[in-house]
Enzyme design. Structure first.
Site, PDB file in Angstrom:
ATOM      1  N   VAL A   7       0.852  -1.190   0.000  1.00  0.00           N
ATOM      2  CA  VAL A   7       0.000   0.000   0.000  1.00  0.00           C
ATOM      3  C   VAL A   7       0.884   1.234   0.000  1.00  0.00           C
ATOM      4  CG1 VAL A   7      -1.899   1.211   1.140  1.00  0.00           C
ATOM      5  CG2 VAL A   7      -1.724  -1.287   1.321  1.00  0.00           C
ATOM      6  N   ASP A 104       7.877  -0.677   2.940  1.00  0.00           N
ATOM      7  CA  ASP A 104       8.159  -0.972   1.535  1.00  0.00           C
ATOM      8  C   ASP A 104       9.656  -0.924   1.263  1.00  0.00           C
ATOM      9  OD1 ASP A 104       8.014   1.790   2.116  1.00  0.00           O
ATOM     10  OD2 ASP A 104       7.589   2.314   0.036  1.00  0.00           O
TER      11      ASP A 104
END
Length: 249
Positions: A7, A104
């Site tokens: 996300v 991430d």
């Protein structure tokens, strides 16, 4: 099957893994205020949630973390792992405060070290352009954060009344003959030059010519014009999430 979800602030990329193989993948816009019920309805439109027995999530949007937990419990009946502090990554963190590193970025470093070996530099073309560095000893040692391609161009369009949005594509020549091509030239060659300059400085500090891998939505546009980018791996982050999931079994 494992559902891996990355996300980002602008886009969400998710994919289904059958063992080590990425069987299916999708890219959608991130909507920060989605509820767990809305996520359930959204994912049902893409895949059969009955096939999912595990979910691993990386999110840079904090308000969505609880929504994904609710979605996993109510709609997938699957265990969920959110990448963050306390999660085993298999890669030593040499950062002043590891809690500040985006999940991430951690996933990218894990995947790059596993797929290509240290030392390596990951350049992720997302909302920001992230440079993440794995040392020769296989440690995450930090990186660089720079404004991303899209937000940089959006800021230019907002501040310059006579300029307009253009397609993110390669111009026919560096020396442009019209405004649209001029903007495209600045986008492609400007960011390619930024990448080369930063990668060269990172290599200088490391003292080795660390290999590079590009990922993110616009990697395939910029990478052919940056002499320091050696390969593009569009699903590097999803692979990193899969590895983190396996390392926490």
């Amino acid at each position: 099957m494992l559902l891996a979800v990355d996300v980002g602030n602008t886009q969400t990329v998710f994919g289904l893994f059958e063992g080590e193989e990425l069987a299916e993948h999708w890219r959608i816009a991130t909507e920060p205020h989605r509820s767990g019920d809305e996520l359930g309805a959204m994912f049902r439109s893409f895949l059969d949630l009955g096939r999912v027995d595990g979910i691993v999530v990386s999110t840079t949007v904090p308000q969505l973390a609880s929504a994904y937990e609710e979605f996993a419990e109510r709609y997938a009946n699957a265990e969920v792992l959110a990448v963050g502090p306390g999660v085993k990554t298999g890669i030593p963190m040499r950062y002043d405060d590891p809690r500040e590193v985006g999940p991430d970025r951690i996933a990218n470093a894990v995947a790059a070290a596993a797929r290509y070996g240290p030392p390596c530099i990951v350049v992720d073309f997302g909302t920001s352009t992230n440079f993440d560095v794995v040392s020769p000893a296989g440690e995450y040692v930090g990186g660089v954060l720079a404004p991303g391609v899209e937000i940089s161009m959006d800021a230019l369009f907002r501040r310059a009344a006579r300029l307009f949005k253009v397609d993110y594509s390669e111009p026919p020549t560096v020396i442009a003959k019209n405004t649209a091509a001029s903007l495209q030239s600045g986008l492609v060659y400007g960011f390619a030059g930024q990448v080369d300059g930063i990668v060269e400085r990172i290599r200088g500090e490391l003292g080795v010519d660390a290999q590079t891998v590009a990922t993110g939505g616009l990697a395939e546009l910029i990478a052919p014009h940056a002499r320091t980018l050696e390969r593009v791996d569009p699903f590097l982050t999803l692979e990193g999430l899969r590895l983190v999931w396996e390392r926490n079994r």
